[in-house]
Design an enzyme around this catalytic site. Structure first.
Site, PDB file in Angstrom:
ATOM      1  N   LYS A 140       3.888  -6.959   3.806  1.00 59.95           N
ATOM      2  CA  LYS A 140       4.209  -5.308   3.857  1.00 59.95           C
ATOM      3  C   LYS A 140       2.983  -5.029   5.249  1.00 59.95           C
ATOM      4  O   LYS A 140       2.732  -5.395   5.746  1.00 59.95           O
ATOM      5  CB  LYS A 140       2.355  -5.075   2.756  1.00 59.95           C
ATOM      6  CG  LYS A 140       0.902  -5.857   3.737  1.00 59.95           C
ATOM      7  CD  LYS A 140       0.325  -4.999   3.611  1.00 59.95           C
ATOM      8  CE  LYS A 140       0.481  -3.095   3.167  1.00 59.95           C
ATOM      9  NZ  LYS A 140      -0.078  -2.584   4.029  1.00 59.95           N
ATOM     10  N   THR A 190      -5.689   8.358   2.433  1.00 57.49           N
ATOM     11  CA  THR A 190      -4.828   7.117   2.139  1.00 57.49           C
ATOM     12  C   THR A 190      -4.844   5.952   1.881  1.00 57.49           C
ATOM     13  O   THR A 190      -5.373   5.585   2.757  1.00 57.49           O
ATOM     14  CB  THR A 190      -3.664   7.399   2.779  1.00 57.49           C
ATOM     15  OG1 THR A 190      -3.503   7.298   4.617  1.00 57.49           O
ATOM     16  CG2 THR A 190      -2.741   9.374   2.484  1.00 57.49           C
ATOM     17  N   THR A 250       0.780  -0.656   0.032  1.00 58.37           N
ATOM     18  CA  THR A 250       0.492   0.228   0.326  1.00 58.37           C
ATOM     19  C   THR A 250       0.578   1.070  -0.060  1.00 58.37           C
ATOM     20  O   THR A 250       1.720   1.164  -1.171  1.00 58.37           O
ATOM     21  CB  THR A 250      -1.078  -0.016   0.946  1.00 58.37           C
ATOM     22  OG1 THR A 250      -0.109  -0.072   1.992  1.00 58.37           O
ATOM     23  CG2 THR A 250      -2.030  -1.227   1.206  1.00 58.37           C
ATOM     24  N   GLU A 283       5.996   4.427   7.682  1.00 60.67           N
ATOM     25  CA  GLU A 283       5.501   5.509   6.729  1.00 60.67           C
ATOM     26  C   GLU A 283       6.803   7.131   6.592  1.00 60.67           C
ATOM     27  O   GLU A 283       6.771   6.862   8.167  1.00 60.67           O
ATOM     28  CB  GLU A 283       4.352   6.128   6.457  1.00 60.67           C
ATOM     29  CG  GLU A 283       3.448   4.985   6.073  1.00 60.67           C
ATOM     30  CD  GLU A 283       2.209   5.321   6.789  1.00 60.67           C
ATOM     31  OE1 GLU A 283       1.122   4.233   5.207  1.00 60.67           O
ATOM     32  OE2 GLU A 283       1.476   5.476   7.551  1.00 60.67           O
ATOM     33  N   THR A 330       0.775 -10.038  13.083  1.00 59.70           N
ATOM     34  CA  THR A 330       1.340  -8.110  12.641  1.00 59.70           C
ATOM     35  C   THR A 330       1.278  -7.967  11.228  1.00 59.70           C
ATOM     36  O   THR A 330       0.343  -8.782  11.055  1.00 59.70           O
ATOM     37  CB  THR A 330       2.933  -7.946  11.773  1.00 59.70           C
ATOM     38  OG1 THR A 330       3.500  -7.053  11.875  1.00 59.70           O
ATOM     39  CG2 THR A 330       3.281  -9.246  11.491  1.00 59.70           C
ATOM     40  N   ASN A 345       0.277  10.394   5.056  1.00 61.07           N
ATOM     41  CA  ASN A 345      -1.144  10.637   6.763  1.00 61.07           C
ATOM     42  C   ASN A 345      -2.335  11.356   6.861  1.00 61.07           C
ATOM     43  O   ASN A 345      -2.968  11.088   6.858  1.00 61.07           O
ATOM     44  CB  ASN A 345      -0.959   9.655   7.799  1.00 61.07           C
ATOM     45  CG  ASN A 345      -0.256   7.972   7.748  1.00 61.07           C
ATOM     46  OD1 ASN A 345      -0.728   7.423   6.810  1.00 61.07           O
ATOM     47  ND2 ASN A 345       0.822   8.273   8.209  1.00 61.07           N
TER      48      ASN A 345
END
Lengths: 393, 393
Positions: free
Chosen positions: B171, B393, B148, B262, B182, B388
């Site tokens: 991912k 998103t 993503t 991120e 997770t 974010n």
């Protein structure tokens, strides 16, 4: 904060100056003192790592002594400074007590700023000494003197028809997620508090200063102090208007801290109701109020309610998403985003418009029980990273 | 991640394509299937709000059924989508089972992406159907298909001298603070696992995927799956090299997620030792790893250790700051920042240089007891807010 007149409670005096702790020529040291001894209520950080002035003040408050003054410095937290830090705190109290010919244990000490750096005592002691030559300053000077990353001073003042005045100052901005107390705040009144009212003070702080979150980091220095010198000769208890008036002062100061949260652009009230217990409601409200993903969505005015439900889901509280309902609220406007476990159709533009305004509410109804909790938070913006990524803020 | 050869475990096939969930022409759908039935181990998010595919997979895994395939989509989490979401999940499994003439309960389903939006089933079902016409793809295609906000695919593969292969994809990126499992990860092996080894898998995940933090937000979709089809005819138990090899695969994938967190620019290991209990050590490590103030200081390469000690102090664990010691570590280099309750003299330029490197460690010794814990985290940068704060998103 509303435009207001700042009245000084009778018998209190304020002095503030620049002693050299902040790099620019801004006030960084303040003394507030009372002509006569004060009743005291105080609450302190529950962080295991407590700054020297917190440990010092706790001793004085627990011993139940009357207090005459508070000395506050910004720019240095005097935290993690070992036994030297305790000696420095005591020296600050002693020097301040000379201003009114009192004793060191009549003085409370507050510090805020960077952790782990020894206080430059020469600057501090020279500054305190110079206070004696000042004419009384305005409360605004003191509010400015205790600022760190705050962008504006926080001050609230109410003169009651009953004949007393309450005036308080606070500083906040970052490292804000108080548990037993909060950031720095000194609130002074010339009312004479009954013991019943004194015991109610913590309750009010639980409803105000303990309901704010900026970044989820709890400070080593959080302290809130109420000094009441009784000079107005108005005796107040919890049944009169003092409870309300004092709540209002604390509410204004607490909200001002969130609004001026580091990088904050909006104030969001997170309300959780219908929980099985208040503890559950609080866990969920705090999870949402602290979640970086929720806070960045608040910043971007993105009605991405999935992040809010997700945060509720990991808050370690008991609820069924299939029953829950989530609304955005502003004034009389209500927008249902999520209902009974799934998305609700809503007007996207309206939701964005609400989230773009300076202040609004998220309301989550769990439909499990009768308990509720609310908390004030702010958004998480680029500016927070800029402020805190910079070397040694 | 190190440059490596990706081998496919025997008997597994992979297909991946773009079905239209991601806006650009990127792969967003993958199927991994085994020619023969697989032993399965899986762990799922402990979020109270679980996505439909999590609920679906849990039923299958708990029933102890053999599994033949996993279908994964990115771009839509199928979370908070009510009973329709459950139906969609089942339809995905059914459609996938037609690819190998099996049944729906032999297929696990994983989804990741935005919460609360119904899956566009026409796109998904057409995509799965089209998989049947594809020749087997590389694992890299599948790793790309499940991304993503990840900036690069996460894949690890080891061919053991004992004659089996393990290959896994994952991912991550945001909403990363798993508790029981997770993000998404599928790990396949052609080894035949003893029941003893199967029961050890969660232990390995607790040491790898459960030790990473990006932002402290735990997802509604976290899932990790191990499929073992035994085609290599090598039987493996916890005493052989499989335990180590499998740990290495999980370590590589977990670290790759944090490194690609991120906006992350560095990977920081937070180690706490000398605690009274492992729970205390974990609380402190997680508080530091999640603190926005610590993470922004990591970003700014600011050795502002006060923030680290402060986070330890509010972690609700038992320790005395007067005993604690805090170090920065990188390779053989150690810099003591804090010792026995106060600042230690250190070379500021050296400390900054360590913190500017891509990977380093914070080591906190509480000197209370014998328990320890470590966790991997990343820094918090402007880019996290950009990613974010953007709409949906």
């Amino acid at each position: 904060m509303r435009k207001q007149i700042i009245n000084s409670p009778k018998g209190f005096q304020v002095a503030a100056l620049h002693c050299g702790l902040k790099s620019e020529n801004q006030n960084d040291l303040a003394v507030i003192y009372s002509e006569s001894p004060c009743q005291v209520a105080a609450a302190f950080t529950s962080n295991k790592v407590k700054a020297a002035p917190v440990l010092y003040d706790q001793q004085i408050v627990r011993a139940g002594k009357a207090v005459r003054a508070v000395v506050v410095n910004a720019g240095n937290a005097n935290a993690c400074t070992g036994s030297e830090g305790m000696q420095h705190t005591r020296k600050m109290a002693e020097a301040t007590s000379h201003l009114f010919a009192g004793s060191a244990d009549e003085v409370l000490v507050l510090s805020t700023g960077v952790i782990g750096v020894p206080l430059p005592m020469e600057l501090i002691l020279a500054g305190i000494k110079a206070m004696g030559e000042l004419t009384p300053q305005t409360w605004l000077d003191a509010a400015q003197a205790i600022m760190t990353t705050d962008t504006h001073p926080k001050i609230a003042s109410i003169q009651s028809h009953s004949g007393y005045t309450i005036t308080g100052i606070a500083k906040g901005s970052g490292m804000i997620s108080p548990k037993m107390a909060t950031m720095l705040s000194v609130i002074c009144t010339d009312a004479a508090l009954t013991s019943e009212m004194l015991s109610k003070v913590q309750e009010i702080w639980n409803q105000t200063f303990n309901r704010i979150v900026v970044d989820g980091d709890m400070s080593t220095n959080d302290t809130v102090i109420l000094l009441a010198n009784g000079v107005s000769e108005v005796e107040v208890g919890p049944d009169g208007d003092f409870y309300q008036t004092f709540s209002q002062i604390c509410t204004e100061l607490a909200r001002a801290i969130v609004k001026d949260g580091e990088g904050a652009t909006k104030l969001v009230t997170v309300s959780v109701k219908g929980a099985n217990s208040q503890i559950d409601a609080e866990k969920i409200a705090r999870a949402i109020a602290t979640s970086p993903l929720c806070k960045t969505a608040f910043y971007g005015a993105d009605p991405n309610w999935g992040r809010i439900i997700c945060a509720a889901g990991y808050a370690d509280a008991d609820f069924s998403p299939e029953k829950a309902s989530l609304k955005l609220k502003k004034d009389d406007q209500k927008i249902i985003l999520f209902e009974s476990g799934q998305a609700e159709l809503y007007n996207e533009a309206e939701a964005i418009a609400v989230m773009q305004s300076e202040e609004w509410e998220i309301s989550l109804d769990l439909r499990q029980g009768r308990s509720s909790y609310w908390i004030w938070t702010c958004d998480l913006s680029h500016e927070y990273i800029t402020i805190n990524g910079h070397y040694r803020t």
